[in-house]
Design a protein around this motif. Structure first.
Motif, short mmCIF file in Angstrom:
data_model
loop_
_atom_site.label_atom_id
_atom_site.label_comp_id
_atom_site.label_asym_id
_atom_site.label_seq_id
_atom_site.Cartn_x
_atom_site.Cartn_y
_atom_site.Cartn_z
N UNK A 2 42.35 46.74 50.00
CA UNK A 2 42.37 45.92 48.80
C UNK A 2 42.96 44.54 49.10
N UNK A 3 42.18 43.50 48.83
CA UNK A 3 42.68 42.14 48.95
C UNK A 3 43.55 41.80 47.73
N UNK A 4 43.07 42.22 46.56
CA UNK A 4 43.75 41.91 45.30
C UNK A 4 44.00 43.20 44.52
N UNK A 28 46.17 45.56 32.03
CA UNK A 28 45.03 45.36 32.91
C UNK A 28 45.33 45.95 34.27
N UNK A 29 44.43 46.80 34.74
CA UNK A 29 44.55 47.42 36.06
C UNK A 29 43.21 47.40 36.77
N UNK A 30 43.16 46.86 37.96
CA UNK A 30 41.98 46.97 38.82
C UNK A 30 42.34 46.43 40.19
N UNK A 31 41.47 46.67 41.16
CA UNK A 31 41.67 46.13 42.50
C UNK A 31 40.33 45.60 43.01
N UNK A 32 40.41 44.71 43.97
CA UNK A 32 39.23 44.13 44.60
C UNK A 32 39.34 44.37 46.10
N UNK A 33 38.37 45.07 46.65
CA UNK A 33 38.40 45.39 48.07
C UNK A 33 37.92 44.20 48.91
N UNK A 34 38.34 44.17 50.15
CA UNK A 34 37.91 43.10 51.05
C UNK A 34 36.39 43.09 51.16
N UNK A 64 54.05 43.44 34.48
CA UNK A 64 53.06 43.79 35.48
C UNK A 64 53.11 42.88 36.69
N UNK A 65 52.17 43.09 37.61
CA UNK A 65 52.21 42.37 38.87
C UNK A 65 50.80 42.18 39.43
N UNK A 66 50.64 41.09 40.18
CA UNK A 66 49.43 40.84 40.94
C UNK A 66 49.82 40.79 42.41
N UNK A 67 49.08 41.52 43.24
CA UNK A 67 49.36 41.57 44.67
C UNK A 67 48.17 40.98 45.43
N UNK A 68 48.44 40.09 46.36
CA UNK A 68 47.41 39.58 47.27
C UNK A 68 47.77 40.04 48.67
N UNK A 69 46.91 40.86 49.26
CA UNK A 69 47.20 41.47 50.56
C UNK A 69 48.55 42.17 50.55
N UNK A 70 48.84 42.82 49.44
CA UNK A 70 50.07 43.60 49.31
C UNK A 70 51.30 42.78 48.95
#
Length: 254
Positions: A2-4, A28-34, A64-70
């Motif tokens: 997951x990138x995001x 809001x919950x979701x992830x975006x894969x590389x 909540x939180x947003x993670x980019x590359x963890x």
């Protein structure tokens, strides 16, 4: 990988001088894969712009939180935010956001200039990118001398020149005619095929039908999503249209 990752995101706007608070995002919950190409759709006021601004580190969530590359965006210090966006994110906007006093070359190279990259290295990065995007002959022109479709290609080159982890596109076809829209969407498909991760907010069913997955936002949360799977562009277009009709008429979540 997951990138995001967007986790339990909530955003409440509280007026400074009284009045009712506005909850733009609820959970809001979701992830975006590389390498994914994801479109986000929803009616005006659904929370799409707020979500994009938080993912771009232009706004902060209430919870909540947003993670980019963890890496949690909340841990980035305010003084480092601009550098973080420049180094890790690429932006393509509806209105292009090009500087009319800079020629095309300088508009594209601006993020590298701000990073302090040597000119020879900038030119090395620019040449193949300009050729790939079909703008090599435009580098000495100014934004007011080129078409809307060409401007958006220049904006895409500026977004890609830093080799970002994630491209964030905000209504990228909104100011384009049908021919320029087709050209830009073909370009997005091409750069996605070579591994670039793209997250696009759009009202356009046509634009969304080029993505691999479409998220639908309603009342501040991810209400539904559609995966392309084996569907053609035409089949995905119809699926998106049906989903938007379901959302507009208050259909059940599925």
């Amino acid at each position: 990988m997951a990138v995001l990752v967007v986790k339990n995101l909530k955003k409440i706007y509280r007026p400074r001088f009284g009045g009712s608070q506005v909850q733009a995002l609820s959970c809001v919950n979701f992830s975006v894969e590389e390498g994914e190409y994801v479109a986000i759709m929803g009616e005006s006021g659904s929370g799409k712009t707020t979500l994009l601004n938080i993912m771009a580190a232009l706004d902060k969530p209430t919870e909540g939180e947003v993670y980019l590359d963890g890496k949690p965006l909340s841990e980035i210090k305010d003084r480092d935010i601009s550098e973080f966006r420049r180094d890790h994110l690429g932006f393509v906007f509806q209105e292009f956001n090009l500087l009319d006093t800079f020629n095309v070359r300088d508009n594209i190279l601006l993020p590298l200039v701000l990073k302090g990259i040597q000119y020879k290295e900038m030119e090395r990065l620019l040449r193949p990118l300009a050729a790939e995007l079909g703008i090599a002959a435009l580098l000495d022109k100014y934004p007011y001398e080129i078409s809307g479709g060409q401007k958006q290609r220049v904006a895409a080159a500026r977004a890609l020149i830093t080799q970002p982890r994630l491209i964030l596109a905000d209504e990228p076809t909104g100011a384009l005619d049908s021919r320029s829209t087709d050209e830009l969407l073909a370009l997005f498909a091409k750069i996605n095929e070579r591994g670039q991760t793209i997250l696009m907010v759009t009202h356009s069913v046509k634009a969304a039908s080029k993505a691999g997955r479409v998220l639908f936002i309603r009342d501040g949360e991810v209400y539904h999503q559609v995966y392309r799977g084996a569907m053609s562009d035409e089949q995905l277009y119809q699926k998106i249209s049906d989903t938007l009709t379901m959302l507009a008429t208050g259909g059940e979540r599925r």
